[in-house]
Design an enzyme around this catalytic site. Structure first.
Site, PDB file in Angstrom:
ATOM      1  CG  HIS A 145      -6.429 -11.340 -10.559  1.00  0.00           C
ATOM      2  ND1 HIS A 145      -5.023 -10.700 -10.739  1.00  0.00           N
ATOM      3  CD2 HIS A 145      -6.683 -11.270  -9.776  1.00  0.00           C
ATOM      4  CE1 HIS A 145      -4.897 -10.645  -8.811  1.00  0.00           C
ATOM      5  NE2 HIS A 145      -5.771 -10.589  -8.854  1.00  0.00           N
ATOM      6  CG  ASP A 165      -3.947 -13.843 -10.232  1.00  0.00           C
ATOM      7  OD1 ASP A 165      -4.461 -14.396  -9.850  1.00  0.00           O
ATOM      8  OD2 ASP A 165      -3.283 -13.376  -9.471  1.00  0.00           O
ATOM      9  CE1 TYR A 211      -1.651  -6.300  -5.265  1.00  0.00           C
ATOM     10  CE2 TYR A 211      -2.276  -6.040  -3.168  1.00  0.00           C
ATOM     11  CZ  TYR A 211      -2.022  -6.745  -3.853  1.00  0.00           C
ATOM     12  OH  TYR A 211      -1.146  -7.683  -4.165  1.00  0.00           O
ATOM     13  CG  ASP A 220      -8.395  -9.604  -6.435  1.00  0.00           C
ATOM     14  OD1 ASP A 220      -7.698 -10.604  -6.750  1.00  0.00           O
ATOM     15  OD2 ASP A 220      -7.133  -8.969  -6.633  1.00  0.00           O
ATOM     16  CG  HIS A 267      -1.792  -4.929  -9.978  1.00  0.00           C
ATOM     17  ND1 HIS A 267      -2.832  -4.796  -8.794  1.00  0.00           N
ATOM     18  CD2 HIS A 267      -1.701  -6.020 -10.248  1.00  0.00           C
ATOM     19  CE1 HIS A 267      -3.284  -6.257  -8.132  1.00  0.00           C
ATOM     20  NE2 HIS A 267      -2.054  -6.826  -8.745  1.00  0.00           N
ATOM     21  CD  GLU A 323      -1.427  -9.882 -11.228  1.00  0.00           C
ATOM     22  OE1 GLU A 323      -0.771  -8.945 -10.662  1.00  0.00           O
ATOM     23  OE2 GLU A 323      -2.060 -10.370 -10.292  1.00  0.00           O
ATOM     24  CG  HIS A 347       3.136  -7.986  -7.809  1.00  0.00           C
ATOM     25  ND1 HIS A 347       2.768  -6.559  -7.557  1.00  0.00           N
ATOM     26  CD2 HIS A 347       2.293  -8.909  -8.100  1.00  0.00           C
ATOM     27  CE1 HIS A 347       1.150  -6.913  -7.889  1.00  0.00           C
ATOM     28  NE2 HIS A 347       0.798  -7.607  -8.317  1.00  0.00           N
ATOM     29  NE  ARG A 401      -3.445  -2.459   1.444  1.00  0.00           N
ATOM     30  CZ  ARG A 401      -4.521  -2.537   0.106  1.00  0.00           C
ATOM     31  NH1 ARG A 401      -4.744  -1.522  -1.101  1.00  0.00           N
ATOM     32  NH2 ARG A 401      -4.625  -3.180  -0.316  1.00  0.00           N
ATOM     33  CG  HIS A 441      -5.516 -14.029  -4.678  1.00  0.00           C
ATOM     34  ND1 HIS A 441      -4.207 -14.131  -4.590  1.00  0.00           N
ATOM     35  CD2 HIS A 441      -6.479 -13.902  -5.354  1.00  0.00           C
ATOM     36  CE1 HIS A 441      -4.093 -12.819  -5.305  1.00  0.00           C
ATOM     37  NE2 HIS A 441      -5.368 -12.792  -6.209  1.00  0.00           N
ATOM     38  CD  GLU A 462      -0.057 -12.617  -6.922  1.00  0.00           C
ATOM     39  OE1 GLU A 462      -1.234 -13.349  -7.446  1.00  0.00           O
ATOM     40  OE2 GLU A 462       1.041 -12.126  -6.968  1.00  0.00           O
ATOM     41  CG  HIS A 504       0.575 -13.279 -10.109  1.00  0.00           C
ATOM     42  ND1 HIS A 504      -0.473 -12.220 -10.081  1.00  0.00           N
ATOM     43  CD2 HIS A 504       2.323 -14.157 -10.096  1.00  0.00           C
ATOM     44  CE1 HIS A 504       0.841 -11.655  -9.791  1.00  0.00           C
ATOM     45  NE2 HIS A 504       2.321 -11.918  -9.951  1.00  0.00           N
TER      46      HIS A 504
HETATM   47 ZN    ZN Z   1      -5.552 -10.906  -6.669  1.00  0.00          ZN
HETATM   48 FE    FE Z   2      -2.130 -11.972  -9.040  1.00  0.00          FE
HETATM   49 FE    FE Z   3      -0.651  -8.682  -8.592  1.00  0.00          FE
END
Ligand code: ZN
Ligand code: FE
Ligand code: FE
Length: 280
Positions: A179, A176, A70, A224, A107, A142, A67, A37, A226, A256, A211
């Site tokens: 996703h 992913d 976010y 979304d 993303h 992604e 990565h 974050r 996981h 993930e 992913h």
């Molecule tokens: Zn995700």
């Molecule tokens: Fe992912």
């Molecule tokens: Fe991601």
């Protein structure tokens, strides 16, 4: 041997991540370039980076994934959010030049009501501002669940971004599995069909990483969330088909899933046990 790893904390530096990865049976891994974050990331320590590269050159599989946070949104509406995205992308790409083997994944962003087409123009515009011919790190978009105003839930949207990036040969895609299923691509019932569609729209040669996540939600839920492998809507049979699919089996698989390290070690072993040797 398949390339399998998981998301790891980067808090103790690169050598620690490499050692942790090896200790849980991983030969690849992923980390956040900064707090997921958050904003500031301290510059990598050259001695730590050198020790890591030595270790990884001997014991890893080469590839690992950096990565982006976010909060990075290249198609935000507020200028300060766009400035943050530009600053983070520039700094991350700069620092990754010292880490051969890294793939940079982000993303694509959320258009926050500006519309998908405007979002696509923003994202491609920022990449065109920041990518240089001298950079070595592949930059991956992604595939997203399409939650809220997320761009990248449709393969066509990824294609449209790639088409607008001048140095497009630098770009790839990270698929992913949570996703795409949440976005409505049925990788349980028709994995072949989804990958054929991906190939037609984006091109399988763009695919650089997977992913590997199960999902808590049904097909097309755009949620979304996981889940651990085999404990979600995808299920273990679908996961086995994914890790053995000829278009995917040679890619790095990054977990993930909601796991601590011992659980990750078990899940990595599970993926290895699911993957059939091809005799190659
Ligand atoms: Zn995700
Ligand atoms: Fe992912
Ligand atoms: Fe991601």
């Amino acid at each position: 041997m398949p390339t399998v790893g998981c998301h790891l904390s980067s808090a103790k530096g690169f050598l620690a991540m490499g050692e942790t990865a090896l200790s849980i049976g991983a030969n690849t891994f992923q980390f956040f370039t900064r707090n997921p974050r958050g904003s500031r990331a301290k510059a990598p320590d050259p001695a730590d980076t050198a020790s890591f590269l030595r270790l990884w050159g001997e014991a890893g599989d080469g590839t690992f994934v950096a990565h982006a946070p976010y909060t990075l949104n290249p198609c935000a509406a507020r200028p300060e959010v766009l400035d943050f995205a530009r600053q983070v992308l520039r700094e991350d790409l700069d620092r990754l030049e010292a880490l051969p083997g890294a793939l940079y994944n982000f993303h694509p962003g959320s258009h926050v009501g500006q519309g998908v087409s405007a979002g696509i123009e923003f994202i491609a515009g920022m990449l065109n501002d920041l990518l240089t011919p001298e950079q070595h790190t592949p930059v991956l978009l992604e595939t997203m669940a399409g939650k809220g105003s997320e761009v990248g839930g449709r393969f066509e949207e990824l294609r449209a971004i790639l088409d607008r990036v001048t140095l497009s040969q630098r770009m790839g895609v990270c698929l992913d599995t949570c996703h795409v299923f949440d976005a409505g691509y049925d990788i349980v019932g028709d994995l072949d069909g989804v990958l054929t569609e991906f190939d037609r729209v984006v091109g399988l040669s763009r695919l650089r990483a997977v992913h590997l996540n199960d999902t808590m939600n049904p097909l097309g839920s755009r949620k979304d969330r996981h889940q651990k492998l085999g404990e979600g809507t995808l299920g273990l049979e679908a996961v086995a088909r994914i890790v053995n699919h000829p278009a995917l089996r040679d890619l790095p698989f990054l977990l993930e899933t909601p796991n601590d390290l011992p659980d990750y070690a078990r899940e990595i072993a599970l993926v290895r046990s699911l993957s059939r040797e091809t005799g190659a």
